[in-house]
Design an enzyme around this catalytic site. Structure first.
Site, short mmCIF file in Angstrom:
data_model
loop_
_atom_site.label_atom_id
_atom_site.label_comp_id
_atom_site.label_asym_id
_atom_site.label_seq_id
_atom_site.Cartn_x
_atom_site.Cartn_y
_atom_site.Cartn_z
N GLY A 9 0.69 -1.10 -0.01
CA GLY A 9 -0.11 0.01 -0.17
C GLY A 9 0.68 1.18 0.02
O GLY A 9 0.64 2.32 0.55
N GLY A 13 -0.83 7.93 1.33
CA GLY A 13 -0.92 7.65 2.88
C GLY A 13 0.28 7.24 3.75
O GLY A 13 1.46 7.53 3.47
N PHE A 14 0.13 6.43 4.74
CA PHE A 14 0.86 5.91 5.54
C PHE A 14 2.10 4.97 4.81
O PHE A 14 3.42 5.11 5.15
CB PHE A 14 0.19 4.83 6.69
CG PHE A 14 -0.38 5.63 7.68
CD1 PHE A 14 0.34 6.78 8.50
CD2 PHE A 14 -1.49 5.02 8.03
CE1 PHE A 14 -0.68 7.35 9.54
CE2 PHE A 14 -2.18 5.58 9.20
CZ PHE A 14 -1.82 6.77 9.49
N ARG A 35 -1.51 0.68 -7.56
CA ARG A 35 -1.33 2.05 -8.50
C ARG A 35 0.45 2.30 -8.63
O ARG A 35 0.83 3.15 -7.89
CB ARG A 35 -2.06 3.19 -7.79
CG ARG A 35 -3.61 3.08 -7.66
CD ARG A 35 -4.07 4.23 -6.92
NE ARG A 35 -3.82 4.18 -5.67
CZ ARG A 35 -4.35 4.89 -4.54
NH1 ARG A 35 -5.30 5.86 -4.83
NH2 ARG A 35 -3.95 4.78 -3.41
N ASN A 83 0.88 -2.58 5.13
CA ASN A 83 0.16 -1.31 5.24
C ASN A 83 -1.39 -1.28 4.48
O ASN A 83 -2.22 -0.72 4.69
CB ASN A 83 1.06 -0.22 4.96
CG ASN A 83 0.09 0.96 4.62
OD1 ASN A 83 -0.45 1.62 5.57
ND2 ASN A 83 -0.15 1.47 3.77
N TYR A 149 -15.07 -3.54 8.99
CA TYR A 149 -13.78 -3.01 8.73
C TYR A 149 -13.20 -3.22 10.26
O TYR A 149 -11.99 -3.53 10.49
CB TYR A 149 -13.67 -1.50 8.81
CG TYR A 149 -12.36 -1.08 8.85
CD1 TYR A 149 -11.58 -1.05 7.94
CD2 TYR A 149 -12.12 0.04 10.03
CE1 TYR A 149 -10.25 -0.37 8.10
CE2 TYR A 149 -11.15 0.71 9.99
CZ TYR A 149 -10.19 0.46 9.01
OH TYR A 149 -8.97 1.02 9.48
N LYS A 153 -9.66 -5.20 11.32
CA LYS A 153 -8.43 -4.74 12.30
C LYS A 153 -8.46 -5.58 13.47
O LYS A 153 -7.28 -5.26 14.27
CB LYS A 153 -8.70 -3.19 12.43
CG LYS A 153 -8.75 -2.45 10.95
CD LYS A 153 -7.30 -2.84 10.45
CE LYS A 153 -7.33 -2.37 9.10
NZ LYS A 153 -6.01 -2.23 8.70
#
Length: 167
Positions: A9, A13-14, A35, A83, A149, A153
């Site tokens: 990822g 972001g992170f 991406r 991530n 979600y 997590k």
């Protein structure tokens, strides 16, 4: 010493921040993301220190092939940063889109497992390495619409604890 880091990822972001931080500190970074244009931009920023890698962590054979096909200088991963993840939909469970649920489970749980399983044996064989799994407070503290979600997590948290017990 940290020589090579594999970040999932890494396109935003992170993940992008983690890739940048390790590269700036002198580590080689495998910047994996769906991406690939965005991770190629990271490589343009840091040069050959970053290896952009097109990867959808939900694709088990692709994860195995990507790790097996790493160039020699990126093969001995010292740190895996799991991530890649996403949250979709905020509606109540009874109105949720099952495709959103599948995508969250496949990315947040299965993708993390696939990457860990592909990279961990090399760490164990070299007797060094770290696996960093990004979770969320949503895994411990529910909120309306956070149904699957939060469950994914919570999985990340428990998997991390059990992984620590194994290694």
């Amino acid at each position: 010493m940290i020589n090579t880091v594999f970040v999932t990822g890494a396109s935003s972001g992170f993940g992008a921040a983690v890739a940048r931080r390790f590269a700036a500190a002198g580590a080689r970074v495998v910047a994996a993301a769906r991406r690939v244009d965005r991770v190629k931009a990271l490589a343009a920023e840091f040069g050959p220190r970053i290896l952009p890698l097109a990867l959808d962590v939900r694709d088990r054979p692709a994860v195995a092939a990507a790790v097996d096909g790493l160039p020699d200088e990126f093969r001995a991963v010292d740190v895996l940063v799991n991530n890649a993840g996403l949250a979709l939909g905020l509606g109540p469970a009874q109105d949720a889109d099952l495709d959103d649920w599948d995508q969250m489970i496949d990315t947040n749980c299965k993708g993390l497992v696939y990457c860990t399983r592909a990279i961990l044996p090399g760490m164990v064989a070299r007797r060094r390495g770290h696996v960093i799994n990004l979770g969320s407070v949503a895994g411990a503290y529910p909120y309306p619409g956070g149904n699957v979600y939060g469950g994914t997590k919570a999985f990340v948290h428990q998997f991390s604890l059990n992984l620590r017990s194994d290694v």
